[in-house]
Design an enzyme around this catalytic site. Structure first.
Site, PDB file in Angstrom:
ATOM      1  N   ASP A  70      -7.197   4.223  -2.423  1.00 31.78           N
ATOM      2  CA  ASP A  70      -5.825   4.633  -2.739  1.00 31.78           C
ATOM      3  C   ASP A  70      -5.845   5.494  -4.002  1.00 31.78           C
ATOM      4  O   ASP A  70      -6.735   5.359  -4.843  1.00 31.78           O
ATOM      5  CB  ASP A  70      -4.944   3.404  -3.040  1.00 31.78           C
ATOM      6  CG  ASP A  70      -4.573   2.614  -1.790  1.00 31.78           C
ATOM      7  OD1 ASP A  70      -4.870   3.063  -0.662  1.00 31.78           O
ATOM      8  OD2 ASP A  70      -3.977   1.531  -1.951  1.00 31.78           O
TER       9      ASP A  70
ATOM     10  N   ARG B 262      -6.251  10.733   3.131  1.00 35.25           N
ATOM     11  CA  ARG B 262      -4.855  10.372   3.392  1.00 35.25           C
ATOM     12  C   ARG B 262      -3.998  11.286   2.526  1.00 35.25           C
ATOM     13  O   ARG B 262      -4.217  11.376   1.315  1.00 35.25           O
ATOM     14  CB  ARG B 262      -4.593   8.912   3.004  1.00 35.25           C
ATOM     15  CG  ARG B 262      -3.105   8.539   3.109  1.00 35.25           C
ATOM     16  CD  ARG B 262      -2.774   7.232   2.402  1.00 35.25           C
ATOM     17  NE  ARG B 262      -3.470   6.108   2.961  1.00 35.25           N
ATOM     18  CZ  ARG B 262      -3.806   5.030   2.254  1.00 35.25           C
ATOM     19  NH1 ARG B 262      -3.529   4.961   0.960  1.00 35.25           N
ATOM     20  NH2 ARG B 262      -4.443   4.026   2.822  1.00 35.25           N
TER      21      ARG B 262
END
Ligand SMILES: Cc1cc2nc3c(=O)[nH]c(=O)nc-3n(C[C@H](O)[C@H](O)[C@H](O)COP(=O)(O)OP(=O)(O)OC[C@H]3O[C@@H](n4cnc5c(N)ncnc54)[C@H](O)[C@@H]3O)c2cc1C
Length: 299
Positions: free
Chosen positions: A125, A175
């Site tokens: 992340d 992502r």
């Protein structure tokens, strides 16, 4: 967001924790790994893939980071044992980034090695801008060593288009999301439409570079732009995926899956649910209604 909603959202930290917990429970699988397994199994049954995230951020004690590495081993064990279609997402500050970058990198390496043993994958992340350089450094180094990592780029960051140039041309996996942290205008685009425009530009640049993209958004406009780019560049369903958060716009999730797109749901679990939930509630324009309802029920 209305002025009233804005006031309530700003005042969220003052709302009692059990009430935040009640409203936020839709965004979190539960406190235990068993809860996460149950939710992932159900998502897989609905045709969605998952990525499991152990909640928690910014640790300052080495043993907490080491415990998180150990917990991730259990997550990979459970995914394999239960035959789930899921990978794992990690946060570097939970793995000691703010203690020492080398210590953090070694922790991520251990998780990548475990994942590799199971033929699985980890997504790093992206946290606030104080972490961006170190996150990309760790991603580049470990992706070169293990080959089973992906990273996140945030469309609100002015540097994102340049960061795409630094990605490995082969086997890159990103992502792309708008970005959730509050960043100064000096480094982040601020306008709603501006961030959307940079998202679309970054997505097309990633596709042209041959990077596998996880298009992480609930913004219908961006979902529409992404499907148009997929069509324009002739991508096959295995060459990209959509990603959405647990508890957000399940209808859009069903629509994208029914249209033949691969879709992955972010499934957070753990006892440290509070900061994650506050961030999710801040994003939700309906937050005032939910919080008020819960406050009234609590009386
Ligand atoms: C799978 C996934 C992983 C992510 N990982 C990261 C990360 O690593 N780093 C990072 O900075 N950010 C991350 N994010 C968060 C992301 O940056 C955005 O903050 C978030 O997705 C909201 O942006 P949006 O594109 O959905 O657009 P928005 O314009 O914010 O939302 C579009 C629509 O979805 C609805 N919506 C959005 N959020 C919620 C919510 N919480 N509850 C109810 N409705 C909602 C809105 O009401 C709106 O109608 C991630 C998001 C996803 C989906």
């Amino acid at each position: 967001m209305s002025a009233f909603n804005r006031v309530l959202v700003t005042g969220l930290p003052a709302v009692p924790k059990p009430i935040v917990g009640r409203v936020a429970s839709r965004y979190v699988a539960g406190e235990t790994l068993d809860d996460a397994v149950r939710v992932v199994r159900s998502l897989n049954g609905q045709g969605a893939m998952a990525t499991v995230d152990l909640l928690g951020e910014e640790v300052h004690e080495r043993d907490k980071a080491t415990a998180a590495v150990e917990e991730y081993r259990h997550v990979f064990d459970a995914i394999a044992r239960e035959g789930l279609d899921s990978n794992v997402s990690i946060k570097l500050t939970l793995l000691g980034l703010k203690i020492d970058e080398g210590f953090c990198r070694d922790n991520v390496a251990r998780i990548a090695e475990t994942a590799k043993g199971y033929g699985n994958f980890i997504r790093i992340d992206m946290e606030d801008s104080t972490c961006t350089d170190a996150t990309l450094r760790i991603y580049h180094e470990l992706q070169g060593r293990y080959g089973n990592l992906g990273v996140v780029l945030q469309a609100y960051m002015r540097r994102t288009l340049a960061d795409i140039d630094g990605l490995p041309a082969e086997g890159g996996n990103v992502r792309l999301c708008k970005g959730i942290y509050v960043e100064p205008r000096r480094i982040a685009w601020k306008g709603y439409e501006t961030v959307r425009a940079n998202f679309v530009a970054a997505l097309e640049k990633l596709i042209l570079r041959g990077v596998y993209v996880g298009v992480a958004t609930h913004d219908e406009y961006l979902a529409c732009q992404a499907t148009a780019l997929v069509d324009k560049h002739g991508l096959q369903p295995h060459q990209y995926e959509f990603q959405m958060l647990l508890g957000v716009d399940e209808e859009l999730r069903r629509i994208l899956i029914a249209a033949g797109h691969r879709l992955r749901v972010y499934v957070p679990y753990g006892r440290d649910w509070y900061p994650y939930s506050i961030r999710r509630l801040r994003e939700n324009p309906e937050v005032a209604r939910h919080v008020l309802k819960a406050l009234l029920k609590g009386k």
